[in-house]
Enzyme design. Sequence first.
Site, PDB file in Angstrom:
ATOM      1  N   GLU A  88       1.157   4.275  -2.859  1.00 45.17           N
ATOM      2  CA  GLU A  88       0.935   4.841  -4.200  1.00 45.17           C
ATOM      3  C   GLU A  88       2.156   5.615  -4.707  1.00 45.17           C
ATOM      4  O   GLU A  88       2.522   5.540  -5.879  1.00 45.17           O
ATOM      5  CB  GLU A  88      -0.301   5.752  -4.194  1.00 45.17           C
ATOM      6  CG  GLU A  88      -1.634   5.022  -4.104  1.00 45.17           C
ATOM      7  CD  GLU A  88      -1.961   4.494  -2.713  1.00 45.17           C
ATOM      8  OE1 GLU A  88      -1.196   4.785  -1.762  1.00 45.17           O
ATOM      9  OE2 GLU A  88      -2.976   3.794  -2.569  1.00 45.17           O
ATOM     10  N   GLN A 127      -6.375   1.991  -6.926  1.00 39.20           N
ATOM     11  CA  GLN A 127      -7.537   1.178  -6.550  1.00 39.20           C
ATOM     12  C   GLN A 127      -8.827   1.995  -6.707  1.00 39.20           C
ATOM     13  O   GLN A 127      -9.823   1.504  -7.210  1.00 39.20           O
ATOM     14  CB  GLN A 127      -7.379   0.666  -5.128  1.00 39.20           C
ATOM     15  CG  GLN A 127      -8.274  -0.506  -4.850  1.00 39.20           C
ATOM     16  CD  GLN A 127      -7.733  -1.377  -3.734  1.00 39.20           C
ATOM     17  OE1 GLN A 127      -7.727  -0.963  -2.593  1.00 39.20           O
ATOM     18  NE2 GLN A 127      -7.290  -2.572  -4.074  1.00 39.20           N
ATOM     19  N   PHE A 128      -8.769   3.225  -6.299  1.00 42.87           N
ATOM     20  CA  PHE A 128      -9.819   4.209  -6.569  1.00 42.87           C
ATOM     21  C   PHE A 128      -9.101   5.501  -6.954  1.00 42.87           C
ATOM     22  O   PHE A 128      -8.049   5.817  -6.363  1.00 42.87           O
ATOM     23  CB  PHE A 128     -10.688   4.465  -5.324  1.00 42.87           C
ATOM     24  CG  PHE A 128     -11.681   3.377  -5.042  1.00 42.87           C
ATOM     25  CD1 PHE A 128     -13.024   3.531  -5.364  1.00 42.87           C
ATOM     26  CD2 PHE A 128     -11.276   2.186  -4.449  1.00 42.87           C
ATOM     27  CE1 PHE A 128     -13.939   2.515  -5.101  1.00 42.87           C
ATOM     28  CE2 PHE A 128     -12.186   1.173  -4.188  1.00 42.87           C
ATOM     29  CZ  PHE A 128     -13.522   1.333  -4.513  1.00 42.87           C
ATOM     30  N   PHE A 169      -7.526   7.786  -4.336  1.00 44.12           N
ATOM     31  CA  PHE A 169      -6.266   7.510  -3.636  1.00 44.12           C
ATOM     32  C   PHE A 169      -5.045   8.051  -4.374  1.00 44.12           C
ATOM     33  O   PHE A 169      -3.918   7.933  -3.906  1.00 44.12           O
ATOM     34  CB  PHE A 169      -6.120   6.007  -3.361  1.00 44.12           C
ATOM     35  CG  PHE A 169      -7.275   5.471  -2.557  1.00 44.12           C
ATOM     36  CD1 PHE A 169      -7.797   6.207  -1.498  1.00 44.12           C
ATOM     37  CD2 PHE A 169      -7.874   4.263  -2.864  1.00 44.12           C
ATOM     38  CE1 PHE A 169      -8.886   5.746  -0.757  1.00 44.12           C
ATOM     39  CE2 PHE A 169      -8.958   3.789  -2.139  1.00 44.12           C
ATOM     40  CZ  PHE A 169      -9.465   4.538  -1.080  1.00 44.12           C
ATOM     41  N   LEU A 188       0.855  -1.207   0.000  1.00 43.51           N
ATOM     42  CA  LEU A 188       0.000   0.000   0.000  1.00 43.51           C
ATOM     43  C   LEU A 188       0.880   1.242   0.000  1.00 43.51           C
ATOM     44  O   LEU A 188       1.226   1.767   1.062  1.00 43.51           O
ATOM     45  CB  LEU A 188      -0.865  -0.005   1.258  1.00 43.51           C
ATOM     46  CG  LEU A 188      -2.218  -0.678   1.119  1.00 43.51           C
ATOM     47  CD1 LEU A 188      -2.771  -1.051   2.471  1.00 43.51           C
ATOM     48  CD2 LEU A 188      -3.178   0.261   0.421  1.00 43.51           C
ATOM     49  N   HIS A 198     -14.574   7.662  -2.115  1.00 39.91           N
ATOM     50  CA  HIS A 198     -14.590   6.606  -3.132  1.00 39.91           C
ATOM     51  C   HIS A 198     -15.454   7.049  -4.320  1.00 39.91           C
ATOM     52  O   HIS A 198     -15.977   6.216  -5.037  1.00 39.91           O
ATOM     53  CB  HIS A 198     -15.156   5.302  -2.568  1.00 39.91           C
ATOM     54  CG  HIS A 198     -14.245   4.612  -1.597  1.00 39.91           C
ATOM     55  ND1 HIS A 198     -14.118   4.993  -0.299  1.00 39.91           N
ATOM     56  CD2 HIS A 198     -13.403   3.556  -1.764  1.00 39.91           C
ATOM     57  CE1 HIS A 198     -13.251   4.208   0.318  1.00 39.91           C
ATOM     58  NE2 HIS A 198     -12.799   3.325  -0.542  1.00 39.91           N
TER      59      HIS A 198
END
Length: 669
Positions: free
Chosen positions: A408, A430-431, A434, A406, A475
Amino acid sequence: MQFVRKDLTDRQLKDLYTSLLFPRMIEEKMLVLLRQGKISKWFSGIGQEAIAVGVTAALDDDEWIMPLHRNLGVFTTRNMPLSQLFKQWQGNKDGFSKGRERSFHFGSSEHHICGMISHLGPQLAIADGIALAHKLRQENKVSVAFTGDGGTSEGDFHEALNTAAVWDLPVIFIIENNGYGLSTPVREQYRCQQLADRANGYGMEAVTIDGNNILEVYDTIRGVREYCLKHQKPYLVECMTFRMRGHEEASGVKYVPKELFETWEQRDPIKNFEQWLLEEQIVTEGDIAEIRLATKNHIEEELNIGFKGQSIIPDTEEELRDVYAQRTTIPPLVIENHMAGFQGTDHPVSEKKFIQAIQEGLDQSMQHHSNLVLMGQDIAEYGGAFKVTEGFVDRYGKDRVRNTPLCESAIVGAALGLSLKGYKSMMEMQFADFVTAGFNQIVNNLAKIHYRWGQQADVVIRMPTGGGVGAGPFHSQSNEAWFVHTPGLKVVYPSTPIDAKGLLIASLNDPNPVLFFEHKALYRSISGFVPDAYYEIELGKARHVQAGEDVSIITYGSGVHWAVEFASQRSDLSIDILDLRTLLPLDYDAIRASVMRTGKVLLLHEDTLLGGIGGELAAWIAEHCFNHLDAPIMRCASLDTPVPFNIELEKNFMPKNRLAATIEKLMRY
Ligand SMILES: Cc1ncc(C[n+]2csc(CCOP(=O)(O)OP(=O)(O)O)c2C)c(N)n1
């Protein structure tokens, strides 16, 4: 200071001395020039030279180094012509960055150096990407990244070291612990005894050494390099040293106790080494004088050339052109997809959902580019949060379909490192929300590198985006406008399956960094015919969805579907719909054509209103199409609030329910 020569010959020891002396004498000369007002200030490495020189000398010439602001010794030991370095510092056209970058903020692929950006930390993960490329190609090479003690407090330090450890990457991380950040002493920077202690937490080997002892640095790095290659693992080396001058020239050293200077003066890396060479009779006083004279003459000669650097005559066209790498590969089949359906292929088609089209584009790209690597959280066995990469790991293996920790920022940095080694990469956020955790790497490293020193960043970042599904403020965001405001990026946002596949293939074939937005709500709700072939839809070309005479709706993403639905319910209105498809670069010709067809423009997007792309488009249309307008340009966008969770609140937030009223208002003109 204890010098141990091990198996080094007299020649090698003399060469090391010469290399060590060179950056010192350059800086001493620069101090004179600074006082004469002939050059601008820089960040001094005086007192720390043994680290940059010792590390560089211990590596092969084609092993990449990510140096920092005090590492003149890296550049000189890699034999970069001093005259060109000087031109770089003076901001001349014939430096390494056409006058676009300062001091050491540039790279040279010829010299295998990737210079820093001003931000401390992002350079570390680039070394991860380079090491990953070495590993994938089974090249017996290490990569090296430098950081200061202050820089170890950045999250990027943690992310890069952890990723290197988890992926077993042969990277050497060098900390130059000189006791201070800008003015902040290390006791206000960290609480561990030594920074090398942190390595234990990453499951990595580490050592603390005397950074002022050139032989200790050189020998340590030779050994560490062997370890990294043999065990395919990273290593942390903490070099204790001291900064003998201010943070930058002219900024002073009032905050440093005088005794420290006296102590460290005794530990000067050059004086001590010179003394030892004399004592051991490896050199004579005469040799030293000769080396110093030759170095002085060399510096004078190079500076004479350097002072004749070409000054800059700004050329706006060149400035704009150099922001992007030019594509040199020939596109495969290119499909035109407009109102009448797509043309340009006799190939069979299949009906596909939006997500399947993306999967197919990605799959065919993996087949087409053996150098394409996919990275993202949970994208391997799990198939990704939205299952876009389901089955990929079985087809292409774990080397090319990589679950990431995890982190980015480190993964975007690693993607850039891969690009330096000729790889392509796709990173899945992932979204899209993020992306904030990798923002710096994208907008400062990826976006600017080609303009700064001509290096491409061949990276696609897939961004599952948008709301409408009650997923709340973190999200659901539409954050494409952040990136449209960043020269050097491309921003792509398809709305249909055929476009999604073709635009993704085109993005992966483009040598520039592309932010590829995929609306999550479209993944499984939209279907359409998609050619089975490997094809592209050209980046930067809008799609004319339907022709009309009364009003234009210019939009993208989910807005296209809202516009089409609205138009189908309003037989009384002739609506022209333009799907922008690419937001950077924009298709101004298509926008102008749509305005000319109707004279009335509604800009529609799911992103919030203030500072959204609609504002930019409105400004452009007002400036360039004023004569064709019959009404003020209007915008219909989400409310200027975060995206709310409750579905009724979210509906109220979204522009869809305000579309009819906005059109009514526009039509009343
Ligand atoms: C992300 C970031 N924050 C702040 C700065 C401003 N800054 C430049 S150098 C520096 C001190 C760096 O200290 P250290 O990492 O120990 O390196 P040194 O300069 O001592 O070699 C600071 C705070 C920066 N360049 N980047």
